[in-house]
Design a protein around this motif. Structure first.
Motif, PDB file in Angstrom:
ATOM      1  N   VAL A  95      -5.468   1.628  -8.506  1.00 51.34           N
ATOM      2  CA  VAL A  95      -5.327   3.054  -8.181  1.00 51.34           C
ATOM      3  C   VAL A  95      -6.719   3.634  -7.997  1.00 51.34           C
ATOM      4  O   VAL A  95      -7.597   3.442  -8.845  1.00 51.34           O
ATOM      5  CB  VAL A  95      -4.605   3.809  -9.326  1.00 51.34           C
ATOM      6  CG1 VAL A  95      -4.727   5.322  -9.143  1.00 51.34           C
ATOM      7  CG2 VAL A  95      -3.142   3.396  -9.399  1.00 51.34           C
ATOM      8  N   GLU A 100       0.857  -1.191   0.000  1.00 56.12           N
ATOM      9  CA  GLU A 100       0.000   0.000   0.000  1.00 56.12           C
ATOM     10  C   GLU A 100       0.896   1.244   0.000  1.00 56.12           C
ATOM     11  O   GLU A 100       1.743   1.412   0.873  1.00 56.12           O
ATOM     12  CB  GLU A 100      -0.912   0.021   1.238  1.00 56.12           C
ATOM     13  CG  GLU A 100      -1.858   1.213   1.187  1.00 56.12           C
ATOM     14  CD  GLU A 100      -2.686   1.414   2.459  1.00 56.12           C
ATOM     15  OE1 GLU A 100      -2.451   0.716   3.457  1.00 56.12           O
ATOM     16  OE2 GLU A 100      -3.540   2.314   2.431  1.00 56.12           O
ATOM     17  N   LEU A 101       0.630   2.110  -0.958  1.00 56.42           N
ATOM     18  CA  LEU A 101       1.485   3.285  -1.147  1.00 56.42           C
ATOM     19  C   LEU A 101       0.753   4.531  -0.673  1.00 56.42           C
ATOM     20  O   LEU A 101      -0.356   4.813  -1.139  1.00 56.42           O
ATOM     21  CB  LEU A 101       1.852   3.395  -2.624  1.00 56.42           C
ATOM     22  CG  LEU A 101       2.500   2.097  -3.116  1.00 56.42           C
ATOM     23  CD1 LEU A 101       2.400   1.965  -4.612  1.00 56.42           C
ATOM     24  CD2 LEU A 101       3.931   2.016  -2.633  1.00 56.42           C
ATOM     25  N   ASP A 113       4.542   5.446   3.650  1.00 54.84           N
ATOM     26  CA  ASP A 113       4.101   6.837   3.618  1.00 54.84           C
ATOM     27  C   ASP A 113       5.286   7.683   4.075  1.00 54.84           C
ATOM     28  O   ASP A 113       6.125   7.211   4.832  1.00 54.84           O
ATOM     29  CB  ASP A 113       2.914   7.073   4.555  1.00 54.84           C
ATOM     30  CG  ASP A 113       2.106   8.308   4.183  1.00 54.84           C
ATOM     31  OD1 ASP A 113       0.975   8.158   3.681  1.00 54.84           O
ATOM     32  OD2 ASP A 113       2.614   9.436   4.376  1.00 54.84           O
ATOM     33  N   VAL A 138      -3.366   9.483  -3.604  1.00 51.83           N
ATOM     34  CA  VAL A 138      -1.962   9.874  -3.429  1.00 51.83           C
ATOM     35  C   VAL A 138      -1.377  10.501  -4.695  1.00 51.83           C
ATOM     36  O   VAL A 138      -0.563  11.430  -4.625  1.00 51.83           O
ATOM     37  CB  VAL A 138      -1.112   8.638  -3.019  1.00 51.83           C
ATOM     38  CG1 VAL A 138       0.372   8.966  -2.986  1.00 51.83           C
ATOM     39  CG2 VAL A 138      -1.566   8.096  -1.672  1.00 51.83           C
ATOM     40  N   CYS A 185      -0.178   5.209   2.708  1.00 48.15           N
ATOM     41  CA  CYS A 185      -1.235   4.607   3.544  1.00 48.15           C
ATOM     42  C   CYS A 185      -1.908   5.617   4.458  1.00 48.15           C
ATOM     43  O   CYS A 185      -2.997   5.362   4.975  1.00 48.15           O
ATOM     44  CB  CYS A 185      -0.661   3.478   4.378  1.00 48.15           C
ATOM     45  SG  CYS A 185       0.628   4.028   5.531  1.00 48.15           S
ATOM     46  N   THR A 203      -2.965   2.050  -4.238  1.00 48.07           N
ATOM     47  CA  THR A 203      -2.757   3.405  -3.741  1.00 48.07           C
ATOM     48  C   THR A 203      -4.070   4.177  -3.829  1.00 48.07           C
ATOM     49  O   THR A 203      -4.831   4.008  -4.779  1.00 48.07           O
ATOM     50  CB  THR A 203      -1.619   4.110  -4.513  1.00 48.07           C
ATOM     51  OG1 THR A 203      -1.269   5.301  -3.810  1.00 48.07           O
ATOM     52  CG2 THR A 203      -1.992   4.465  -5.938  1.00 48.07           C
TER      53      THR A 203
END
Ligand SMILES: C[S@@+](CC[C@H](N)C(=O)[O-])C[C@H]1O[C@@H](n2cnc3c(N)ncnc32)[C@H](O)[C@@H]1O
Length: 207
Positions: free
Chosen positions: A136, A43-44, A66, A110, A46, A107
């Motif tokens: 995404v 997870e990008l 993060d 973001v 978060c 993600t």
């Protein structure tokens, strides 16, 4: 104010502010992923762990990155599980994760903060396993054209978090350049503003 500083300030009120985009994204993840299981989820961005809790029910392992210490502190205070690993990392640099490892890379809200989509998609593609997918969910560019961007009430007024507009074609071209195959593209409305342009854009790619 930098993006990182802004999120450090926003961290304490991010979960409790009125925010339809945040809430719609949370609902959407459940609609799209409920019932799926994964070996490894990356997870990008978060944030406060709004979705990390749910992802932790789907994945045998979850790595959540993060760059905001404040947002990560909120996430860590909520989620304490041996299979969930939070790490502070800047997504504009090389990501500190294993290559070819993750069967779900995801993600949420973001990419408006990342100027360089090519870097993002190249790193995501590298992190994905051979059968991996990238999901995404992002503020719809139509909303950005109308002036929407991430913002919150600071001590001295509204703080707008620096953001970049990416057109739908920008996402498609950057992902194709990274060798990803588009499987799904959907637009999403919150029940409270069905007569407005779509609030969220979701895209899913496979390797
Ligand atoms: C709107 S919040 C979304 C948080 C969470 N994904 C959610 O849906 O609630 C955006 C997050 O992206 C993170 N972020 C923005 N730019 C980043 C970067 N270059 N590297 C790492 N994290 C970043 C911020 O710190 C923040 O936590």
């Amino acid at each position: 104010m930098s993006i990182q500083q802004a999120y450090n300030q926003w961290a304490s009120s991010y979960d409790s502010d009125r925010n339809r985009t945040r809430d719609l994204d949370q609902q959407l993840m459940r609609e799209l992923l409920q019932g799926q299981t994964y070996q490894s989820i990356l997870e990008l961005g978060c944030g406060t762990g709004k979705n990390t809790q749910f992802f932790s029910t789907l994945g045998a392992e979850v790595v959540a990155l993060d760059f905001s210490a404040g947002m990560l502190a909120q996430a860590r205070s909520k989620i304490n599980a041996a299979h969930v690993h939070f790490q502070q990392a800047d997504l504009t640099q090389a990501w500190p994760v294993a290559s070819g490892h993750f069967d779900l890379v995801v993600t949420n809200l973001v990419l408006e903060h990342l100027a360089d989509l090519d870097h993002f998609f190249a790193q995501a593609s590298q992190a994905m396993s051979a059968n991996g997918q990238l999901l995404v969910s992002e503020l719809h560019p139509f909303r950005q054209y109308q002036g929407s961007q991430a913002r919150f009430q600071g001590q001295d007024g509204i703080i707008q978090v620096p953001a970049f507009t990416h057109h739908i074609s920008d996402f498609l071209l950057a992902a194709a350049k990274a060798g990803l195959q588009l499987r799904q593209l959907h637009e999403h409305w919150h029940n409270d503003d069905l007569n407005q342009p779509p609030r969220l854009l979701s895209l899913r790619w496979h390797k």
